[in-house]
Design a protein around this motif. Structure first.
Motif, mmCIF file in Angstrom:
data_model
loop_
_atom_site.group_PDB
_atom_site.id
_atom_site.type_symbol
_atom_site.label_atom_id
_atom_site.label_comp_id
_atom_site.label_asym_id
_atom_site.label_seq_id
_atom_site.Cartn_x
_atom_site.Cartn_y
_atom_site.Cartn_z
ATOM 1 N N UNK A 192 0.765 -1.107 0.010
ATOM 2 C CA UNK A 192 -0.069 0.077 -0.139
ATOM 3 C C UNK A 192 0.868 1.312 0.220
ATOM 4 N N UNK A 193 1.936 1.151 0.920
ATOM 5 C CA UNK A 193 2.796 2.307 0.814
ATOM 6 C C UNK A 193 3.328 2.626 -0.245
ATOM 7 N N UNK A 194 3.898 1.550 -1.093
ATOM 8 C CA UNK A 194 4.484 1.673 -2.350
ATOM 9 C C UNK A 194 3.614 2.349 -3.524
ATOM 10 N N UNK A 195 2.366 1.948 -3.364
ATOM 11 C CA UNK A 195 1.481 2.363 -4.292
ATOM 12 C C UNK A 195 1.545 3.994 -4.113
ATOM 13 N N UNK A 196 1.018 4.382 -3.133
ATOM 14 C CA UNK A 196 1.053 5.865 -2.978
ATOM 15 C C UNK A 196 2.231 6.567 -3.231
ATOM 16 N N UNK A 197 3.412 5.955 -3.028
ATOM 17 C CA UNK A 197 4.627 6.454 -3.249
ATOM 18 C C UNK A 197 4.935 6.679 -4.751
ATOM 19 N N UNK A 198 4.477 5.773 -5.407
ATOM 20 C CA UNK A 198 4.507 5.581 -6.861
ATOM 21 C C UNK A 198 3.368 6.522 -7.503
ATOM 22 N N UNK A 199 2.433 6.656 -6.831
ATOM 23 C CA UNK A 199 1.377 7.722 -7.596
ATOM 24 C C UNK A 199 1.738 9.304 -7.160
ATOM 25 N N UNK A 200 2.666 9.414 -6.111
ATOM 26 C CA UNK A 200 3.020 10.718 -5.893
ATOM 27 C C UNK A 200 4.385 11.039 -7.036
ATOM 28 N N UNK A 201 4.944 10.126 -7.021
ATOM 29 C CA UNK A 201 6.160 10.068 -8.129
ATOM 30 C C UNK A 201 5.703 10.623 -9.511
ATOM 31 N N UNK A 202 4.678 9.674 -10.083
ATOM 32 C CA UNK A 202 3.893 9.658 -11.279
ATOM 33 C C UNK A 202 3.271 11.295 -11.298
ATOM 34 N N UNK A 203 2.713 11.650 -10.279
ATOM 35 C CA UNK A 203 1.964 12.891 -10.251
ATOM 36 C C UNK A 203 3.130 14.039 -10.532
ATOM 37 N N UNK A 204 4.157 13.917 -9.701
ATOM 38 C CA UNK A 204 5.153 14.825 -9.899
ATOM 39 C C UNK A 204 5.739 15.009 -11.021
ATOM 40 N N UNK A 205 6.204 13.640 -11.630
ATOM 41 C CA UNK A 205 6.588 13.598 -12.977
ATOM 42 C C UNK A 205 5.760 14.269 -14.048
ATOM 43 N N UNK A 206 4.595 13.916 -13.933
ATOM 44 C CA UNK A 206 3.532 14.315 -14.904
ATOM 45 C C UNK A 206 3.621 15.899 -14.951
ATOM 46 N N UNK A 207 3.351 16.529 -13.838
ATOM 47 C CA UNK A 207 3.585 18.065 -13.499
ATOM 48 C C UNK A 207 4.817 18.628 -14.164
ATOM 49 N N UNK A 208 6.054 17.925 -13.752
ATOM 50 C CA UNK A 208 7.347 18.610 -14.553
ATOM 51 C C UNK A 208 7.372 18.406 -15.927
ATOM 52 N N UNK A 209 7.000 17.462 -16.664
ATOM 53 C CA UNK A 209 6.681 17.138 -18.134
ATOM 54 C C UNK A 209 5.836 18.039 -18.448
ATOM 55 N N UNK A 210 4.748 18.204 -17.696
ATOM 56 C CA UNK A 210 3.649 19.359 -18.501
ATOM 57 C C UNK A 210 4.404 20.791 -18.582
ATOM 58 N N UNK A 211 4.958 21.141 -17.292
ATOM 59 C CA UNK A 211 5.717 22.377 -17.333
ATOM 60 C C UNK A 211 6.662 22.509 -18.388
ATOM 61 N N UNK A 212 7.490 21.401 -18.749
ATOM 62 C CA UNK A 212 8.546 21.304 -19.831
ATOM 63 C C UNK A 212 8.002 21.473 -21.034
ATOM 64 N N UNK A 213 6.940 20.716 -21.268
ATOM 65 C CA UNK A 213 6.104 20.918 -22.657
ATOM 66 C C UNK A 213 5.457 22.197 -22.794
ATOM 67 N N UNK A 214 4.938 22.849 -21.761
ATOM 68 C CA UNK A 214 4.388 24.174 -22.298
ATOM 69 C C UNK A 214 5.370 25.271 -22.455
ATOM 70 N N UNK A 215 6.552 24.956 -21.764
ATOM 71 C CA UNK A 215 7.499 26.169 -21.985
ATOM 72 C C UNK A 215 7.985 25.806 -23.592
ATOM 73 N N UNK A 216 8.284 24.515 -24.054
ATOM 74 C CA UNK A 216 8.907 24.477 -25.397
ATOM 75 C C UNK A 216 7.676 24.793 -26.270
ATOM 76 N N UNK A 217 6.307 24.713 -25.732
ATOM 77 C CA UNK A 217 5.498 25.358 -26.888
ATOM 78 C C UNK A 217 5.211 26.631 -26.961
ATOM 79 N N UNK A 218 5.580 27.450 -25.837
ATOM 80 C CA UNK A 218 5.460 28.900 -25.688
ATOM 81 C C UNK A 218 6.832 29.448 -26.533
#
Length: 185
Positions: free
Chosen positions: A1-27
């Protein structure tokens, strides 16, 4: 259970980082012309002489992760209006991260198809020193120059040293000059 929530947090943070990076490239890709004009404007402010450019292009895709700003039909003249650098292409490679932070840090310079006229006076001062000595009170965006290299392609180089009494003329097919200036002395 702990690993699932940690994995979900890492995926969310990675998705946010990727989104910011792609938005910057688009701009950056949407506003390439404006960024290119800003680079040219800052170059003109920082060169203590006359800089003329016929055309410019700015793209993030050609040399990613560096940003390419290619200036076409460039001529740089000193304060006495003598031509110092003439080139078909003056390519600047800038750090993408620093552009996002509103700082223009040139990583590499490529000069193609042109001529460089190098002269030293009787005191040993070069005619290229004006490139980094600006009398303007405005802050310089290129103040912390940290070039990795300057590449010359299909260039002629002429030089004259008044103090040491020598002349030079060279045709350069391709040369890469490694450069590192520590601005924090």
């Amino acid at each position: 259970m702990r690993w699932k929530s940690l994995r979900n947090i890492i995926l969310i943070l990675a998705s946010i980082g990727l989104g910011v990076f792609l938005s910057t490239l688009l701009l950056l890709s949407l506003y390439e012309d404006e960024f290119g004009a800003a680079v040219v404007d800052q170059l003109k402010k920082n060169v203590n002489g006359e800089l003329t450019i016929e055309d410019q292009s700015f793209t993030i895709w050609r040399s990613f992760p560096l940003v390419s700003c290619d200036l076409r039909k460039v001529e740089i003249r000193d304060q006495g209006n003598a031509p110092i650098i003439q080139a078909e292409i003056l390519g600047l490679r800038l750090n993408l991260y620093n552009i996002i932070r509103k700082s223009l840090q040139i990583e590499n310079v490529i000069i193609r198809n042109g001529h460089i006229k190098l002269e030293y006076d009787k005191n040993g001062s070069s005619n290229l020193e004006f490139l980094t000595e600006n009398d303007s009170e405005e802050p310089s965006y290129f103040q912390d120059l940290e070039l990795d290299f300057v590449r010359l392609e299909n260039m002629t180089l002429s030089g004259k040293h008044m103090r040491d009494d020598w002349d030079l003329k060279a045709d350069i097919e391709e040369a890469e000059l490694n450069y590192r200036q520590n601005s924090k002395e």
